[in-house]
Write a protein that holds these residues in place. Sequence first.
Motif, PDB file in Angstrom:
ATOM      1  N   ALA A  63      42.027  43.556  21.875  1.00 24.04           N
ATOM      2  CA  ALA A  63      42.238  44.899  22.414  1.00 24.04           C
ATOM      3  C   ALA A  63      41.824  44.983  23.880  1.00 24.04           C
ATOM      4  N   TRP A  64      40.787  44.208  24.266  1.00 24.96           N
ATOM      5  CA  TRP A  64      40.326  44.245  25.659  1.00 24.96           C
ATOM      6  C   TRP A  64      41.410  43.756  26.606  1.00 24.96           C
ATOM      7  N   VAL A  65      42.201  42.779  26.171  1.00 23.39           N
ATOM      8  CA  VAL A  65      43.243  42.218  27.032  1.00 23.39           C
ATOM      9  C   VAL A  65      44.293  43.275  27.343  1.00 23.39           C
ATOM     10  N   THR A  66      44.621  44.087  26.349  1.00 22.20           N
ATOM     11  CA  THR A  66      45.615  45.133  26.537  1.00 22.20           C
ATOM     12  C   THR A  66      45.029  46.345  27.251  1.00 22.20           C
ATOM     13  N   THR A  67      43.872  46.802  26.782  1.00 22.45           N
ATOM     14  CA  THR A  67      43.324  48.037  27.332  1.00 22.45           C
ATOM     15  C   THR A  67      42.760  47.855  28.738  1.00 22.45           C
ATOM     16  N   ALA A  68      42.319  46.650  29.107  1.00 23.02           N
ATOM     17  CA  ALA A  68      41.836  46.438  30.475  1.00 23.02           C
ATOM     18  C   ALA A  68      42.951  46.713  31.471  1.00 23.02           C
ATOM     19  N   TYR A  69      44.150  46.239  31.156  1.00 30.11           N
ATOM     20  CA  TYR A  69      45.316  46.491  32.007  1.00 30.11           C
ATOM     21  C   TYR A  69      45.637  47.983  32.045  1.00 30.11           C
ATOM     22  N   LEU A  70      45.624  48.604  30.877  1.00 30.22           N
ATOM     23  CA  LEU A  70      45.992  50.018  30.798  1.00 30.22           C
ATOM     24  C   LEU A  70      44.957  50.920  31.462  1.00 30.22           C
ATOM     25  N   VAL A  71      43.675  50.575  31.335  1.00 33.02           N
ATOM     26  CA  VAL A  71      42.633  51.410  31.941  1.00 33.02           C
ATOM     27  C   VAL A  71      42.793  51.440  33.455  1.00 33.02           C
ATOM     28  N   THR A  72      42.886  50.259  34.076  1.00 35.69           N
ATOM     29  CA  THR A  72      43.004  50.240  35.537  1.00 35.69           C
ATOM     30  C   THR A  72      44.344  50.811  35.985  1.00 35.69           C
ATOM     31  N   GLY A  73      45.418  50.484  35.241  1.00 38.32           N
ATOM     32  CA  GLY A  73      46.717  51.034  35.602  1.00 38.32           C
ATOM     33  C   GLY A  73      46.762  52.548  35.496  1.00 38.32           C
ATOM     34  N   THR A  74      46.001  53.069  34.531  1.00 38.61           N
ATOM     35  CA  THR A  74      45.962  54.520  34.333  1.00 38.61           C
ATOM     36  C   THR A  74      45.228  55.224  35.466  1.00 38.61           C
ATOM     37  N   VAL A  75      44.055  54.728  35.807  1.00 32.85           N
ATOM     38  CA  VAL A  75      43.232  55.453  36.783  1.00 32.85           C
ATOM     39  C   VAL A  75      43.756  55.324  38.209  1.00 32.85           C
ATOM     40  N   VAL A  76      44.515  54.242  38.508  1.00 31.30           N
ATOM     41  CA  VAL A  76      45.030  54.128  39.877  1.00 31.30           C
ATOM     42  C   VAL A  76      46.381  54.798  40.053  1.00 31.30           C
ATOM     43  N   GLY A  77      47.037  55.180  38.936  1.00 34.24           N
ATOM     44  CA  GLY A  77      48.351  55.814  39.046  1.00 34.24           C
ATOM     45  C   GLY A  77      48.367  57.026  39.966  1.00 34.24           C
ATOM     46  N   PRO A  78      47.462  57.988  39.778  1.00 34.48           N
ATOM     47  CA  PRO A  78      47.433  59.141  40.681  1.00 34.48           C
ATOM     48  C   PRO A  78      47.145  58.767  42.126  1.00 34.48           C
ATOM     49  N   MET A  79      46.369  57.698  42.329  1.00 36.64           N
ATOM     50  CA  MET A  79      46.089  57.275  43.705  1.00 36.64           C
ATOM     51  C   MET A  79      47.360  56.780  44.386  1.00 36.64           C
ATOM     52  N   TYR A  80      48.191  56.060  43.647  1.00 40.96           N
ATOM     53  CA  TYR A  80      49.457  55.599  44.211  1.00 40.96           C
ATOM     54  C   TYR A  80      50.351  56.783  44.583  1.00 40.96           C
ATOM     55  N   GLY A  81      50.344  57.815  43.748  1.00 35.35           N
ATOM     56  CA  GLY A  81      51.159  58.989  44.063  1.00 35.35           C
ATOM     57  C   GLY A  81      50.759  59.611  45.392  1.00 35.35           C
ATOM     58  N   LYS A  82      49.468  59.770  45.608  1.00 40.91           N
ATOM     59  CA  LYS A  82      48.991  60.354  46.857  1.00 40.91           C
ATOM     60  C   LYS A  82      49.234  59.412  48.040  1.00 40.91           C
ATOM     61  N   LEU A  83      49.005  58.105  47.836  1.00 39.97           N
ATOM     62  CA  LEU A  83      49.263  57.142  48.909  1.00 39.97           C
ATOM     63  C   LEU A  83      50.734  57.135  49.309  1.00 39.97           C
ATOM     64  N   ALA A 222      39.102  60.185  43.573  1.00 40.08           N
ATOM     65  CA  ALA A 222      39.424  58.928  42.900  1.00 40.08           C
ATOM     66  C   ALA A 222      38.207  58.355  42.189  1.00 40.08           C
ATOM     67  N   VAL A 223      37.044  58.407  42.861  1.00 35.82           N
ATOM     68  CA  VAL A 223      35.811  57.893  42.256  1.00 35.82           C
ATOM     69  C   VAL A 223      35.449  58.719  41.018  1.00 35.82           C
ATOM     70  N   ALA A 224      35.572  60.035  41.129  1.00 37.99           N
ATOM     71  CA  ALA A 224      35.245  60.903  39.991  1.00 37.99           C
ATOM     72  C   ALA A 224      36.200  60.673  38.824  1.00 37.99           C
ATOM     73  N   LEU A 225      37.480  60.429  39.134  1.00 38.91           N
ATOM     74  CA  LEU A 225      38.451  60.172  38.070  1.00 38.91           C
ATOM     75  C   LEU A 225      38.104  58.894  37.322  1.00 38.91           C
ATOM     76  N   VAL A 226      37.760  57.857  38.058  1.00 43.43           N
ATOM     77  CA  VAL A 226      37.363  56.601  37.416  1.00 43.43           C
ATOM     78  C   VAL A 226      36.110  56.820  36.577  1.00 43.43           C
ATOM     79  N   ALA A 227      35.142  57.557  37.124  1.00 40.85           N
ATOM     80  CA  ALA A 227      33.888  57.807  36.405  1.00 40.85           C
ATOM     81  C   ALA A 227      34.114  58.606  35.131  1.00 40.85           C
ATOM     82  N   GLY A 228      35.134  59.460  35.126  1.00 40.17           N
ATOM     83  CA  GLY A 228      35.401  60.255  33.942  1.00 40.17           C
ATOM     84  C   GLY A 228      36.287  59.566  32.932  1.00 40.17           C
ATOM     85  N   ALA A 229      37.343  58.901  33.409  1.00 40.96           N
ATOM     86  CA  ALA A 229      38.320  58.320  32.489  1.00 40.96           C
ATOM     87  C   ALA A 229      37.840  57.005  31.880  1.00 40.96           C
TER      88      ALA A 229
END
Length: 538
Positions: A63-83, A222-229
């Motif tokens: 599960a770590w192999v799958t969720t590690a990708y999804l966790v980082t991909g999830t939290v950076v998605g909004p950052m890409y939108g703003k960038l 972005a930092v707060a989103l990572v800390a929360g999610a």
Amino acid sequence: MRNLPSPEADASFEPVVRLSHRRRKAVLTSVMLGLFLSALDQTVISVALRTITDDLHGLSRQAWVTTAYLVTGTVVGPMYGKLADVFGRRRTYAAAIALFAVGSLLCAAADSVTELAVFRAVQGLGGGGLASLAMTVIADVTTLRERGRYQGFYTAVFGTAALAGPVVGGVLAGQDTLLGVAGWRWIFLINLPLAALALVMVLRLLRVPHRPVRHRLDVLGAVALVAGAAPLLVVAEQGGVWGWGSRAAWSLYGAGLFGLAAFVAVERRAGDAALLPLRLFRVHVFRLGVTLHFMVGFGVFGAAVTVPLYLQLVQGMGPVEAGLASLPTAAAGFVVTLVAGRVIARTGRIKPCLVAGVACLALGLLVCAGLGRGSSMLLATAGMVLLGAGMGAAMQTMTTLAQSGAPRPDMGAATAAVHFFRTSGGTVGTAVFLSVVFSSAASHIHERISAASRNARFHHLAERPGNARVITSLLGPGGHGALQDSSALVRLDALLVRPFREGYADALHAAFLLGAVVMLAALVHAMVRVPDRTLPDA
């Protein structure tokens, strides 16, 4: 039946970028290749994951192999939108491709499940931008009514990857070595030439007129989103192992809620520069769209990782067979995606397709929940076809629903929010499904072995030294250990294998049933809350 507000009715809605058909085709081709890269990676690894984690001796931690990708991909998605809103689509998309390629190379070099999970997290930092920015570009160059058809292409790319991925993944995972490298490592290495081609195409073809948004980057948000999610996603993955009411779980609940509260406070102060502008959540259809994305993502992503486990651990298929058996899911999704896109473009109505899609997902998960060791492949195929059809009809319509309420200056952030909620739901779904399966499989298998031991022939076979060593290696000395290497099952007599397959089926039943409950809740939500409106053709 009411119409959604037209662009003329709201000054915050700017007209779409009008491009010639040839130029629009070039723009969409460039982002679709990057999207294909991300989608292929996810589908290739789905059927190969069991082989990879067996080779790295960490099946129960897959599960770590799958969720590690999804966790980082999830939290950076909004950052890409703003960038993308600040720096433009082309440069931001190119950076996402480059980061994804670096992560892929690291994954190919991993020597343990822990290393692979860390490197998948790096890969997710790039992958999180590939999908969300593709949706943003589609929104840039299409009207709301056209968007159903063009987002159908988005889903069709996933469908094509879903057709090719399981077969490619199965073939590569089935090779002991290829050119001196373990077969499964090529699953990550093939990303490198594809990433290079996608990068060249994006730099040459992704040229959409861009009006820079003069905002500072919301780093604190972005930092707060990572800390929360991140804490909540981690506890979703480990809750079944630790115990949902354990001290570790409660610590992460508290940390996550504190982080999310801080995120909301930061976003309120950030105003127009917010990573996820809170004003979007005052729009009814946007709230509906992102809520449904979370719920549907839970079931879709969860099923995507557990259906291959059913085919391999319960039906006893190899990676290639499982990949071929998964093709009906992708084929149904591909066909329904194209049909739904045309229907929406012609009628302007999205609710019928949305409701039908979520209903198919709920029914498909119910069918999967009824599968056992002796179930026919015809029944399993029916469940997979329903899941594929549901994905094809629901995914694009939920995105269009959410985007229909977003002002064009916020389209990058709005589309990133859609991606964030979908992948958040998917991360939680993946983690919970796999947690349910692997936290209960050993006890279910132990119960099945205890019942089978009443059979004299089974007891005699199990007592043989060679068989006893294999069983101990699978379940540990006490019979309740974590399952680390299911490949050992091939060394057992068919009679001894039966309780293992039945135990896995019991564990998967609970996961599929949980997903069906969530999908039924999403179906009620879609039927009752989503307005039956006509999209404007502007």
